[in-house]
Design a protein around this motif. Sequence first.
Motif, PDB file in Angstrom:
ATOM      1  N   THR A  22       0.843  -1.210   0.000  1.00 31.75           N
ATOM      2  CA  THR A  22       0.000   0.000   0.000  1.00 31.75           C
ATOM      3  C   THR A  22       0.877   1.259   0.000  1.00 31.75           C
ATOM      4  OG1 THR A  22      -1.611  -1.226   1.287  1.00 31.75           O
ATOM      5  CG2 THR A  22      -1.924   1.143   1.185  1.00 31.75           C
ATOM      6  N   LEU A  26       0.589   3.905  -3.007  1.00 26.75           N
ATOM      7  CA  LEU A  26       0.272   5.336  -2.868  1.00 26.75           C
ATOM      8  C   LEU A  26       1.331   6.182  -3.580  1.00 26.75           C
ATOM      9  CD1 LEU A  26      -0.895   5.553   0.852  1.00 26.75           C
ATOM     10  CD2 LEU A  26      -2.281   5.930  -1.184  1.00 26.75           C
ATOM     11  N   THR A 262       2.799   7.244   4.894  1.00 32.38           N
ATOM     12  CA  THR A 262       1.460   7.428   4.325  1.00 32.38           C
ATOM     13  C   THR A 262       0.853   8.733   4.851  1.00 32.38           C
ATOM     14  OG1 THR A 262       0.287   6.202   6.038  1.00 32.38           O
ATOM     15  CG2 THR A 262       0.964   4.940   4.128  1.00 32.38           C
ATOM     16  N   SER A 354      -6.795  16.755   5.004  1.00 33.27           N
ATOM     17  CA  SER A 354      -6.965  16.388   3.590  1.00 33.27           C
ATOM     18  C   SER A 354      -7.593  17.518   2.783  1.00 33.27           C
ATOM     19  CB  SER A 354      -7.842  15.142   3.467  1.00 33.27           C
ATOM     20  OG  SER A 354      -7.209  14.047   4.080  1.00 33.27           O
ATOM     21  N   LEU A 363      -6.917  10.740  -3.742  1.00 34.67           N
ATOM     22  CA  LEU A 363      -5.837  10.081  -2.989  1.00 34.67           C
ATOM     23  C   LEU A 363      -5.396  10.823  -1.716  1.00 34.67           C
ATOM     24  CD1 LEU A 363      -3.900   8.394  -5.874  1.00 34.67           C
ATOM     25  CD2 LEU A 363      -4.853   7.261  -3.868  1.00 34.67           C
ATOM     26  N   PHE A 366      -6.880   9.587   1.381  1.00 33.50           N
ATOM     27  CA  PHE A 366      -6.571   8.225   1.839  1.00 33.50           C
ATOM     28  C   PHE A 366      -6.505   8.187   3.360  1.00 33.50           C
ATOM     29  CE2 PHE A 366      -3.445   5.194   3.441  1.00 33.50           C
ATOM     30  CZ  PHE A 366      -3.976   4.011   2.974  1.00 33.50           C
ATOM     31  N   TYR A 367      -5.803   9.168   3.945  1.00 31.61           N
ATOM     32  CA  TYR A 367      -5.595   9.137   5.396  1.00 31.61           C
ATOM     33  C   TYR A 367      -6.923   9.132   6.157  1.00 31.61           C
ATOM     34  CZ  TYR A 367      -4.423  10.407  10.145  1.00 31.61           C
ATOM     35  OH  TYR A 367      -4.341  10.412  11.519  1.00 31.61           O
ATOM     36  N   THR A 369      -9.852   8.343   5.170  1.00 31.60           N
ATOM     37  CA  THR A 369     -10.654   7.144   4.883  1.00 31.60           C
ATOM     38  C   THR A 369     -10.112   5.952   5.678  1.00 31.60           C
ATOM     39  OG1 THR A 369     -10.816   7.991   2.644  1.00 31.60           O
ATOM     40  CG2 THR A 369     -11.533   5.732   2.977  1.00 31.60           C
ATOM     41  N   TYR A 370      -8.796   5.753   5.568  1.00 32.61           N
ATOM     42  CA  TYR A 370      -8.178   4.628   6.286  1.00 32.61           C
ATOM     43  C   TYR A 370      -8.365   4.801   7.801  1.00 32.61           C
ATOM     44  CZ  TYR A 370      -4.097   3.948   9.255  1.00 32.61           C
ATOM     45  OH  TYR A 370      -3.293   3.759  10.341  1.00 32.61           O
TER      46      TYR A 370
END
Length: 410
Positions: A22, A26, A262, A354, A363, A366-367, A369-370
């Motif tokens: 992952t 990214l 990330t 974000s 993208l 991502f943070y 969401t994860y």
Amino acid sequence: MGRYEFGGPVNVFFMIFGLPVTIYGLYVFCARDSCSVMTIPSLPPIGEFFNWKAMVVYVLWFVYHSLIYISPLGYTAKGMKLKDGSRLEYRMNGIHAFLLTHILFATAIYFDTPVSFVYDNYLALATSSIIFSTILSLYLYLKSFSHGALLAEGGNTGNVVYDFFIGRELNPRVGKMFDLKLFCEMRPGLVGWVFINYCLLVKEYELQGNVSVSMGLVCTFQFWYIFDGLWYEEAILTTMDVVHDGFGYMLAFGDLAWVPFTYSLQARYLVDHPVNLPMWAAAVIVGIKLLGYMTFRGANGQKDLFRRDPNHPSVKHLETLQTNRGTKLMISGWWGICRHPNYVGDLMMALSWSLPCGFNSILPYFYVTYFTILLIHRQLRDEKHCRAKYGHDWDKYCKIVKWRLIPYVY
Ligand code: NDP
């Protein structure tokens, strides 16, 4: 309680490989010329994935922080009571490490040190952190078999892959005071994330000739998050990671590779994909960040204080539920609103990191969401542990504080 978490050994086996993939994914999908999940990206040349210079820089960074950690700077705090009744002592000097590194970085900038090395070698540095954390995890796994190691409840199933991932030993140490878990949780990765951001900010300046409002917001917000974590470093001693989880691949990889490589995605995105943020949007984003911070700090501070000194004037007035286990659960104040107000604040802050990247690419989200998935999963895990710890008292508590995260929603 179920024997396995995280979907058991098979799932965990795929996570061991899937998590580094992952990080690479990214990087590859959010590249210099395009940052999209809709275009098939071209792979960077193999030489970009690894070089010895990046490895040396990474190891030096780790050693530098280790030296500060074992220095006499700071003070010593006691952890929570362990299963065997003992309480470990922890060195608290993260804020000193943070300050010293800022001085070092300012000096490096003053002397024109090419800190954009970090941007140019981002992938190789990420690989170094992956290799380093994997070797550390192997060491931790083997070390956990040494005589007298106190094992974590969840990481001691006998399944090699699963225990390697979760972590067998609760508080692995080198010598009496070098606590590997606390050190990795709070230092090389977290502080590294902030300084990666700064290096990316410098790169943006070199490429675009200015520092954008978006980059300023991302760097300031994330600096503040880490500054706050280190300022209240002692609060880590009451968290699930320190109290409950063993130290294995999950935390070692998470702390040393996943967090810095990330979480710095937004700053990296902004270097190559400038965003012109209107002032009104910046003001709204700052508002979300502040609200999130207030909730996060208020809730974490209240719980930490309550666990350390329930008679402290700031928490003494709170309504509580006495449990048969001996401890009390707060049912008013922040912890009367929902069962994890600290997660809600953290999520609002994640969103505010974000948003400065605009809406041209998904993208940079991502943070958040994860992190939503991580915190919902974490909340369910914590709930399971609490049900095991508190039995019927936990059900009583859940009847009083009904909502998990957002009142009337979840
Ligand atoms: P918490 O700090 O929320 O700790 C949960 C524990 O608090 C429970 O097990 C229970 O333990 C105690 N507790 C729960 N409810 C009550 C209550 N009503 N009254 C008193 N005590 C209560 O959990 P985490 O360790 O998961 O999170 C700590 C912080 O770290 C959070 O703000 C989280 O958002 C953040 N975090 C950030 C991550 C990141 O990557 N940025 C990753 C993970 C976490 P007991 O009763 O035994 O004391």
